[in-house]
Design a protein around this motif. Structure first.
Motif, PDB file in Angstrom:
ATOM      1  N   HIS A  97       0.857  -1.182   0.000  1.00 15.51           N
ATOM      2  CA  HIS A  97       0.000   0.000   0.000  1.00 15.51           C
ATOM      3  C   HIS A  97       0.893   1.231   0.000  1.00 15.51           C
ATOM      4  CE1 HIS A  97      -3.813  -2.006   1.895  1.00 15.51           C
ATOM      5  NE2 HIS A  97      -3.200  -2.810   1.052  1.00 15.51           N
ATOM      6  N   SER A  98       0.558   2.211  -0.824  1.00 17.71           N
ATOM      7  CA  SER A  98       1.332   3.448  -0.803  1.00 17.71           C
ATOM      8  C   SER A  98       0.427   4.634  -1.079  1.00 17.71           C
ATOM      9  CB  SER A  98       2.462   3.394  -1.830  1.00 17.71           C
ATOM     10  OG  SER A  98       1.952   3.246  -3.124  1.00 17.71           O
ATOM     11  N   PHE A  99       0.783   5.773  -0.519  1.00 20.37           N
ATOM     12  CA  PHE A  99       0.032   6.993  -0.787  1.00 20.37           C
ATOM     13  C   PHE A  99       0.908   8.216  -0.585  1.00 20.37           C
ATOM     14  CE2 PHE A  99      -0.493   8.317   3.609  1.00 20.37           C
ATOM     15  CZ  PHE A  99      -0.522   7.132   4.329  1.00 20.37           C
ATOM     16  N   ILE A 100       0.424   9.320  -1.141  1.00 21.41           N
ATOM     17  CA  ILE A 100       1.138  10.590  -1.046  1.00 21.41           C
ATOM     18  C   ILE A 100       0.203  11.604  -0.402  1.00 21.41           C
ATOM     19  CG2 ILE A 100       2.096  12.509  -2.421  1.00 21.41           C
ATOM     20  CD1 ILE A 100       2.816  10.349  -4.533  1.00 21.41           C
ATOM     21  N   LEU A 101       0.726  12.419   0.477  1.00 19.83           N
ATOM     22  CA  LEU A 101      -0.057  13.508   1.066  1.00 19.83           C
ATOM     23  C   LEU A 101       0.680  14.824   0.814  1.00 19.83           C
ATOM     24  CD1 LEU A 101      -0.971  12.062   4.587  1.00 19.83           C
ATOM     25  CD2 LEU A 101      -2.476  12.237   2.606  1.00 19.83           C
ATOM     26  N   CYS A 102      -0.053  15.842   0.390  1.00 19.42           N
ATOM     27  CA  CYS A 102       0.553  17.171   0.278  1.00 19.42           C
ATOM     28  C   CYS A 102       0.776  17.683   1.702  1.00 19.42           C
ATOM     29  CB  CYS A 102      -0.325  18.113  -0.540  1.00 19.42           C
ATOM     30  SG  CYS A 102      -1.848  18.638   0.270  1.00 19.42           S
ATOM     31  N   GLU A 103       1.559  18.732   1.833  1.00 15.49           N
ATOM     32  CA  GLU A 103       1.921  19.199   3.173  1.00 15.49           C
ATOM     33  C   GLU A 103       0.695  19.615   3.981  1.00 15.49           C
ATOM     34  OE1 GLU A 103       4.917  22.240   3.221  1.00 15.49           O
ATOM     35  OE2 GLU A 103       5.326  21.914   5.343  1.00 15.49           O
ATOM     36  N   GLN A 104      -0.282  20.241   3.333  1.00 12.60           N
ATOM     37  CA  GLN A 104      -1.491  20.679   4.046  1.00 12.60           C
ATOM     38  C   GLN A 104      -2.264  19.486   4.597  1.00 12.60           C
ATOM     39  OE1 GLN A 104      -0.296  21.912   1.246  1.00 12.60           O
ATOM     40  NE2 GLN A 104      -1.077  23.930   0.729  1.00 12.60           N
ATOM     41  N   CYS A 105      -2.396  18.419   3.789  1.00  8.91           N
ATOM     42  CA  CYS A 105      -3.134  17.234   4.244  1.00  8.91           C
ATOM     43  C   CYS A 105      -2.347  16.487   5.310  1.00  8.91           C
ATOM     44  CB  CYS A 105      -3.457  16.327   3.066  1.00  8.91           C
ATOM     45  SG  CYS A 105      -4.673  17.062   1.964  1.00  8.91           S
ATOM     46  N   TYR A 106      -1.028  16.518   5.188  1.00  6.40           N
ATOM     47  CA  TYR A 106      -0.186  15.907   6.211  1.00  6.40           C
ATOM     48  C   TYR A 106      -0.409  16.624   7.545  1.00  6.40           C
ATOM     49  CZ  TYR A 106       3.989  14.587   8.816  1.00  6.40           C
ATOM     50  OH  TYR A 106       4.837  14.145   9.796  1.00  6.40           O
ATOM     51  N   ASP A 107      -0.433  17.946   7.512  1.00  3.39           N
ATOM     52  CA  ASP A 107      -0.651  18.721   8.737  1.00  3.39           C
ATOM     53  C   ASP A 107      -2.013  18.406   9.349  1.00  3.39           C
ATOM     54  OD1 ASP A 107       1.811  19.873   8.510  1.00  3.39           O
ATOM     55  OD2 ASP A 107       1.095  21.750   7.641  1.00  3.39           O
ATOM     56  N   LYS A 108      -3.020  18.268   8.483  1.00  2.00           N
ATOM     57  CA  LYS A 108      -4.369  17.946   8.965  1.00  2.00           C
ATOM     58  C   LYS A 108      -4.391  16.577   9.634  1.00  2.00           C
ATOM     59  CE  LYS A 108      -6.958  19.861   5.373  1.00  2.00           C
ATOM     60  NZ  LYS A 108      -7.884  19.619   4.275  1.00  2.00           N
ATOM     61  N   LEU A 109      -3.720  15.611   9.006  1.00  2.00           N
ATOM     62  CA  LEU A 109      -3.666  14.259   9.555  1.00  2.00           C
ATOM     63  C   LEU A 109      -2.939  14.256  10.897  1.00  2.00           C
ATOM     64  CD1 LEU A 109      -4.182  11.184   9.058  1.00  2.00           C
ATOM     65  CD2 LEU A 109      -1.906  11.091   8.049  1.00  2.00           C
TER      66      LEU A 109
END
Ligand code: ZN
Length: 72
Positions: A44-56
């Motif tokens: 499984h792999s995924f990418i998060l932009c910095e904004q979504c990473y911060d939200k997570l």
């Protein structure tokens, strides 16, 4: 070689790529699930932009470990 488009898995936004170089940092996760999971032997792999990473990260009970990196 042209790098293929990279999309944030959370919001679907395309990350900025200029002349084949990723101009926007993103969080990349990759996990090969093993025998004791119900996802046996799948990657499984995924990418998060910095904004979504911060939200997570904001939704985490315990924040991620952060270390300063001196050599980039
Ligand atoms: Zn995003």
């Amino acid at each position: 070689m042209k790098q293929k488009e990279m999309l944030c898995n959370a919001c679907g936004k395309a990350l900025k790529i200029e002349n084949g170089i990723l101009k926007e940092d993103a969080f990349e996760a990759k996990k090969q699930w093993g025998f004791f999971s119900k996802k046996d032997a799948t990657m499984h792999s995924f990418i998060l932009c910095e904004q979504c990473y911060d939200k997570l990260m904001a939704s985490f009970a315990i924040p991620p470990a952060v270390e300063e990196v001196t050599e980039l």
